[in-house]
Motif scaffolding. Sequence first.
Motif, mmCIF file in Angstrom:
data_model
loop_
_atom_site.group_PDB
_atom_site.id
_atom_site.type_symbol
_atom_site.label_atom_id
_atom_site.label_comp_id
_atom_site.label_asym_id
_atom_site.label_seq_id
_atom_site.Cartn_x
_atom_site.Cartn_y
_atom_site.Cartn_z
ATOM 1 N N SER A 33 0.974 -1.271 0.165
ATOM 2 C CA SER A 33 -0.127 -0.062 0.117
ATOM 3 C C SER A 33 0.796 1.185 -0.091
ATOM 4 O O SER A 33 1.861 1.458 0.634
ATOM 5 C CB SER A 33 -0.899 -0.192 1.132
ATOM 6 O OG SER A 33 -1.846 1.071 1.130
ATOM 7 N N SER A 58 -4.711 1.849 -2.350
ATOM 8 C CA SER A 58 -4.086 2.429 -1.269
ATOM 9 C C SER A 58 -5.195 3.333 -0.470
ATOM 10 O O SER A 58 -4.949 3.664 0.682
ATOM 11 C CB SER A 58 -3.013 3.317 -1.743
ATOM 12 O OG SER A 58 -2.212 2.411 -2.079
ATOM 13 N N ASP A 69 -7.839 5.174 1.878
ATOM 14 C CA ASP A 69 -8.549 4.857 3.225
ATOM 15 C C ASP A 69 -9.973 4.451 2.988
ATOM 16 O O ASP A 69 -10.417 3.599 3.829
ATOM 17 C CB ASP A 69 -8.354 5.761 4.022
ATOM 18 C CG ASP A 69 -6.804 6.260 4.471
ATOM 19 O OD1 ASP A 69 -6.035 5.414 4.632
ATOM 20 O OD2 ASP A 69 -6.402 7.478 4.466
ATOM 21 N N LEU A 70 -10.650 5.083 2.263
ATOM 22 C CA LEU A 70 -12.030 4.759 2.245
ATOM 23 C C LEU A 70 -12.317 4.856 0.534
ATOM 24 O O LEU A 70 -11.952 5.637 -0.005
ATOM 25 C CB LEU A 70 -12.816 6.090 2.727
ATOM 26 C CG LEU A 70 -14.390 5.980 2.581
ATOM 27 C CD1 LEU A 70 -14.902 4.791 3.423
ATOM 28 C CD2 LEU A 70 -14.923 7.358 3.296
ATOM 29 N N VAL A 101 -10.471 -5.615 -0.683
ATOM 30 C CA VAL A 101 -11.106 -4.510 0.008
ATOM 31 C C VAL A 101 -10.471 -4.226 1.597
ATOM 32 O O VAL A 101 -10.392 -3.337 2.139
ATOM 33 C CB VAL A 101 -12.608 -4.925 0.331
ATOM 34 C CG1 VAL A 101 -13.228 -3.890 1.193
ATOM 35 C CG2 VAL A 101 -13.220 -4.775 -0.976
ATOM 36 N N ARG A 102 -9.985 -5.416 2.005
ATOM 37 C CA ARG A 102 -9.505 -5.545 3.436
ATOM 38 C C ARG A 102 -10.560 -5.077 4.617
ATOM 39 O O ARG A 102 -11.610 -5.609 4.337
ATOM 40 C CB ARG A 102 -8.277 -4.670 3.749
ATOM 41 C CG ARG A 102 -7.104 -5.158 2.775
ATOM 42 C CD ARG A 102 -5.785 -4.497 2.890
ATOM 43 N NE ARG A 102 -5.829 -3.087 2.660
ATOM 44 C CZ ARG A 102 -5.542 -2.557 1.513
ATOM 45 N NH1 ARG A 102 -5.271 -3.295 0.477
ATOM 46 N NH2 ARG A 102 -5.714 -1.275 1.416
ATOM 47 N N ARG A 103 -10.031 -4.351 5.181
ATOM 48 C CA ARG A 103 -11.193 -3.868 6.500
ATOM 49 C C ARG A 103 -11.834 -2.411 5.967
ATOM 50 O O ARG A 103 -12.338 -1.756 6.750
ATOM 51 C CB ARG A 103 -10.590 -3.900 7.765
ATOM 52 C CG ARG A 103 -10.241 -5.014 8.372
ATOM 53 C CD ARG A 103 -9.359 -4.934 9.773
ATOM 54 N NE ARG A 103 -9.102 -6.368 10.147
ATOM 55 C CZ ARG A 103 -8.603 -6.458 11.492
ATOM 56 N NH1 ARG A 103 -8.406 -5.349 12.099
ATOM 57 N NH2 ARG A 103 -8.419 -7.684 11.839
ATOM 58 N N ARG A 104 -11.565 -2.007 4.850
ATOM 59 C CA ARG A 104 -12.025 -0.714 4.357
ATOM 60 C C ARG A 104 -13.263 -0.679 4.043
ATOM 61 O O ARG A 104 -14.124 -1.594 3.883
ATOM 62 C CB ARG A 104 -11.190 -0.281 3.154
ATOM 63 C CG ARG A 104 -9.668 -0.049 3.430
ATOM 64 C CD ARG A 104 -9.124 0.631 2.012
ATOM 65 N NE ARG A 104 -9.067 -0.636 0.980
ATOM 66 C CZ ARG A 104 -8.887 -0.384 -0.209
ATOM 67 N NH1 ARG A 104 -8.191 0.783 -0.601
ATOM 68 N NH2 ARG A 104 -8.813 -1.418 -1.049
ATOM 69 N N LYS A 105 -13.928 0.565 4.333
ATOM 70 C CA LYS A 105 -15.385 0.784 4.037
ATOM 71 C C LYS A 105 -15.668 0.966 2.419
ATOM 72 O O LYS A 105 -14.702 1.798 1.823
ATOM 73 C CB LYS A 105 -15.990 1.875 4.778
ATOM 74 C CG LYS A 105 -16.018 1.652 6.311
ATOM 75 C CD LYS A 105 -16.856 2.857 7.029
ATOM 76 C CE LYS A 105 -16.799 2.531 8.599
ATOM 77 N NZ LYS A 105 -17.478 3.625 9.448
ATOM 78 N N GLU A 144 -14.347 12.695 7.138
ATOM 79 C CA GLU A 144 -13.325 11.860 6.998
ATOM 80 C C GLU A 144 -12.000 12.467 6.220
ATOM 81 O O GLU A 144 -10.760 12.240 6.707
ATOM 82 C CB GLU A 144 -13.497 10.764 5.996
ATOM 83 C CG GLU A 144 -14.771 9.852 6.600
ATOM 84 C CD GLU A 144 -14.129 8.859 7.478
ATOM 85 O OE1 GLU A 144 -12.879 8.874 7.589
ATOM 86 O OE2 GLU A 144 -15.126 8.223 7.989
ATOM 87 N N LYS A 147 -7.845 11.695 5.693
ATOM 88 C CA LYS A 147 -8.105 10.308 4.964
ATOM 89 C C LYS A 147 -8.210 10.377 3.634
ATOM 90 O O LYS A 147 -8.393 11.523 3.099
ATOM 91 C CB LYS A 147 -9.413 9.642 5.592
ATOM 92 C CG LYS A 147 -9.667 9.127 7.050
ATOM 93 C CD LYS A 147 -8.922 8.212 7.209
ATOM 94 C CE LYS A 147 -9.063 7.505 8.666
ATOM 95 N NZ LYS A 147 -10.171 7.207 8.871
ATOM 96 N N ILE A 190 -9.434 9.429 -0.035
ATOM 97 C CA ILE A 190 -10.864 8.977 -0.493
ATOM 98 C C ILE A 190 -10.883 8.608 -2.013
ATOM 99 O O ILE A 190 -10.544 9.735 -2.638
ATOM 100 C CB ILE A 190 -12.001 9.831 -0.036
ATOM 101 C CG1 ILE A 190 -11.907 9.837 1.569
ATOM 102 C CG2 ILE A 190 -13.171 9.204 -0.358
ATOM 103 C CD1 ILE A 190 -13.171 10.687 2.117
#
Length: 297
Positions: free
Chosen positions: A7, A37, A39-40, A60-64, A83, A88, A90
């Motif tokens: 990332s 990479s 964050d959102l 996606v990992r733990r991203r929203k 955000e 963050k 986006i």
Amino acid sequence: MTILKESKQLDAGLYFVATPIGSARDITLRALDILYSADLLIAEDTRSLKKLMDIHQIPVRRRKIISYHDHNGERKRPLILKEIENGKSISYCSEAGSPLIADPGFQLGREIVKAGHKVFSVPGACALIAALTVSGLPTNQFFYAGFLPTTKNMRIKFLENLKEIPSTIVFYESPKRVNKSISDMLEVMGPDRSVVIARELTKKFEEIIRTTLEDVQLELRNRVIKGEIVILLGKENESELNTANLKELLLIEFREHTLKDSVANISVKTGINRSKVYKTALELVKEAKIPESSSIS
């Protein structure tokens, strides 16, 4: 395919990421980096984005992944702004093509800029540019008119305001309304106006129709048109070519194309009705300057 393994740290802000309009491979390496990479992740349709990321093996990992569209934009914008204020990065993806082109992201981008935060462009596929590229119409100047109004009276008024624009005019249209729109264009612009219909660009059933408004109405009358549609109109003719000049243009086309293709090409380039061009071509046949069965010479 480039496999992404690490990332990258992105600056805080909003990244407008262009996505493919058909072929999933029409995405840039930088766009893949951003999707990996950020964050959102924000998408007009989260299902489409998840499918695209799966194709390119981006986890996606733990991203929203949150949705953003015309119906929830007013509610979601303050949350997105917060955000970014928290540092963050986006990524925003439209359903297909370049964000903000017939897309709900405009208000979002404007509010981010107004708040003094960074907005980044991650360019890529765009249906209107793809259509211009293959249209055969002038590209040095063009006017993007977006989607046509949905009712006849509003379409007629809309088209009348565009009639004398001295450049190629580009529209997006629903396949359900394309026949009605062509009919209204014919009424306002006249039968000899050059038109190109680009359908399903970069997809399996891609089709490009290059002709005049009169001829395309006849061609589409008994057809059910499906898929994503871009309509392009050539500029209004300032003066029609005389017969001698038209014959000269046809003879040049005959050097490399069949009679049928030459007629079609000249019709698109000049905006003259195809039947008139064909009649002139037949005069050349009678004059024995070109055989009627002419192929590439």
